[in-house]
Design an enzyme around this catalytic site. Structure first.
Site, PDB file in Angstrom:
ATOM      1  N   ASN A   1       0.869  -1.176   0.000  1.00  0.00           N
ATOM      2  CA  ASN A   1       0.000   0.000   0.000  1.00  0.00           C
ATOM      3  C   ASN A   1       0.909   1.231   0.000  1.00  0.00           C
ATOM      4  OD1 ASN A   1      -1.878   1.968   0.399  1.00  0.00           O
ATOM      5  ND2 ASN A   1      -2.482   1.326   2.465  1.00  0.00           N
ATOM      6  N   TRP A   2       1.052   1.822  -1.180  1.00  0.00           N
ATOM      7  CA  TRP A   2       1.980   2.955  -1.311  1.00  0.00           C
ATOM      8  C   TRP A   2       1.384   4.253  -0.758  1.00  0.00           C
ATOM      9  CZ3 TRP A   2       4.211   2.155  -6.988  1.00  0.00           C
ATOM     10  CH2 TRP A   2       5.105   1.077  -6.954  1.00  0.00           C
ATOM     11  N   LYS A   3       0.084   4.252  -0.488  1.00  0.00           N
ATOM     12  CA  LYS A   3      -0.597   5.441   0.044  1.00  0.00           C
ATOM     13  C   LYS A   3      -0.286   6.672  -0.828  1.00  0.00           C
ATOM     14  CE  LYS A   3      -0.505   3.276   4.544  1.00  0.00           C
ATOM     15  NZ  LYS A   3      -0.507   3.400   5.997  1.00  0.00           N
TER      16      LYS A   3
ATOM     17  N   HIS B   1      -9.770   0.497   4.297  1.00  0.00           N
ATOM     18  CA  HIS B   1      -8.542   0.840   5.015  1.00  0.00           C
ATOM     19  C   HIS B   1      -8.873   1.836   6.134  1.00  0.00           C
ATOM     20  CE1 HIS B   1      -4.610   2.409   5.983  1.00  0.00           C
ATOM     21  NE2 HIS B   1      -4.127   1.289   5.462  1.00  0.00           N
TER      22      HIS B   1
ATOM     23  N   GLU C   1      -7.450   4.390   7.202  1.00  0.00           N
ATOM     24  CA  GLU C   1      -7.300   5.815   6.873  1.00  0.00           C
ATOM     25  C   GLU C   1      -8.531   6.321   6.115  1.00  0.00           C
ATOM     26  OE1 GLU C   1      -3.366   5.485   5.139  1.00  0.00           O
ATOM     27  OE2 GLU C   1      -2.657   4.890   7.128  1.00  0.00           O
TER      28      GLU C   1
ATOM     29  N   GLU D   1      -5.749  -5.170  10.177  1.00  0.00           N
ATOM     30  CA  GLU D   1      -4.778  -4.127  10.462  1.00  0.00           C
ATOM     31  C   GLU D   1      -5.178  -3.375  11.727  1.00  0.00           C
ATOM     32  OE1 GLU D   1      -2.566  -2.819   6.688  1.00  0.00           O
ATOM     33  OE2 GLU D   1      -4.447  -1.740   6.713  1.00  0.00           O
TER      34      GLU D   1
ATOM     35  N   GLY E   1       1.690   2.366  10.788  1.00  0.00           N
ATOM     36  CA  GLY E   1       2.611   3.498  10.669  1.00  0.00           C
ATOM     37  C   GLY E   1       3.214   3.945  11.991  1.00  0.00           C
TER      38      GLY E   1
ATOM     39  N   SER F   1       2.777  -1.925  10.511  1.00  0.00           N
ATOM     40  CA  SER F   1       4.212  -1.931  10.840  1.00  0.00           C
ATOM     41  C   SER F   1       4.858  -3.285  10.607  1.00  0.00           C
ATOM     42  CB  SER F   1       4.442  -1.453  12.280  1.00  0.00           C
ATOM     43  OG  SER F   1       4.011  -0.112  12.419  1.00  0.00           O
TER      44      SER F   1
HETATM   45  P1  PGA Z   1       2.334   0.378   7.674  1.00  0.00           P
HETATM   46  O1  PGA Z   1       0.940   0.540   6.919  1.00  0.00           O
HETATM   47  O2  PGA Z   1       2.942  -0.913   7.182  1.00  0.00           O
HETATM   48  O3  PGA Z   1       3.127   1.587   7.288  1.00  0.00           O
HETATM   49  O4  PGA Z   1       2.028   0.322   9.128  1.00  0.00           O
HETATM   50  C1  PGA Z   1       0.112  -0.552   6.648  1.00  0.00           C
HETATM   51  C2  PGA Z   1      -1.160  -0.106   5.998  1.00  0.00           C
HETATM   52  O5  PGA Z   1      -1.665   0.970   6.358  1.00  0.00           O
HETATM   53  O6  PGA Z   1      -1.710  -0.783   5.128  1.00  0.00           O
END
Ligand code: PGA
Length: 248
Positions: free
Chosen positions: A9-11, A89, A91, A161, A167, A207
């Site tokens: 997931n490059w966001k 997700h 976010e 998640e 993050g 993470s």
């Molecule tokens: P992260 O993000 O590996 O940077 O914690 C995972 C995600 O949000 O899919």
């Protein structure tokens, strides 16, 4: 049998050239593996012209077309060569207020278009602290996913998640991940049946990196990972890929 799956997931990271180069590097070790790259949608068309892992969109609108300024549709994503999407997700849930009802509409839209779906679920820290994390996550699945029939579910993988791990550098322990993955699998078994539960890949995210991937992937109910930060560096993502596929 369920597949091992790794998703990046490059966001909202990487400029066009950076994304192009990273994708090409990942393509050198992705052969014959189930790897998805969720790139910023702007780059999908260009990435689809390169031989490499599957690409997907991080977001879309559930409507087919129309006056939705700034949004993109599944047909538009497909026309750029991608047939996979992330849904749910944290976010999107937290920052963009997508609730279980909206996510259900997105699931239905993606199923109708025959997209592969990685459906994300996970609890915030206060829910984890109150020990209601299992009920919370199963509710997310019930409200947005478990209305699908067995055939429709074939396109779906689930990513657990925990929000407090995304993050933050705070990874769930292998025990915490396994506990939740097993609960998710049991709930699928309960709503559908054991065969269906055994066929769905459940990925861990939050993470996950080259240091902890092997331990997490060694859990019997962890079938892969959804990787954010550590997917932005080819060398880290390669080590995580090796951890999953056992190519040391
Ligand atoms: P992260 O993000 O590996 O940077 O914690 C995972 C995600 O949000 O899919």
């Amino acid at each position: 049998m369920r597949k091992k799956i790794l998703a990046a997931n490059w966001k909202m990271n990487l400029l066009r050239d950076e994304a192009f180069h990273l994708y090409k590097e990942i393509a050198t070790f992705s052969d014959s593996k189930e790897i998805f790259i969720f790139s910023p949608s702007l780059y999908l068309s260009e990435l689809s012209s390169i031989d490499g892992p599957k690409i997907g969109a991080q977001n879309f609108h559930f409507e087919k077309f129309g006056a939705f300024t700034g949004e993109i549709s599944l047909d538009q994503i497909a026309s750029c060569g991608a047939n996979s999407v992330l849904i749910g997700h944290s976010e999107r849930r937290q920052i963009f207020n997508e609730n279980n009802e909206v996510l259900k509409l997105k699931v239905d839209a993606a199923i109708e278009k025959d997209f592969d779906i990685i459906f994300c679920c996970g609890e915030p820290l206060e829910i984890r602290k109150s020990q209601n994390h299992v009920e919370y996550v199963i509710e997310q699945l019930k409200e947005s996913l478990f209305h699908l029939d067995v055939l429709q579910l074939k396109n779906v993988s689930i990513a657990y998640e925990p929000i407090w791990a995304i993050g933050t550098g705070l990874t769930a322990t292998a025990e915490q991940a396994e506990e939740m993955h097993l609960e998710i699998r049991n709930s699928i078994s309960h709503v559908y049946n054991v065969e269906v539960a055994d066929s769905i890949s459940i990925l861990y995210g939050g993470s996950c990196n080259e240091k902890n991937a092997l331990e997490l992937f060694s859990c019997p109910n962890v079938d892969g990972g959804l990787i954010g930060g550590a997917s932005l560096k080819a060398s880290s993502f390669k080590e995580i890929t090796n951890a999953l596929y056992g190519l040391h």
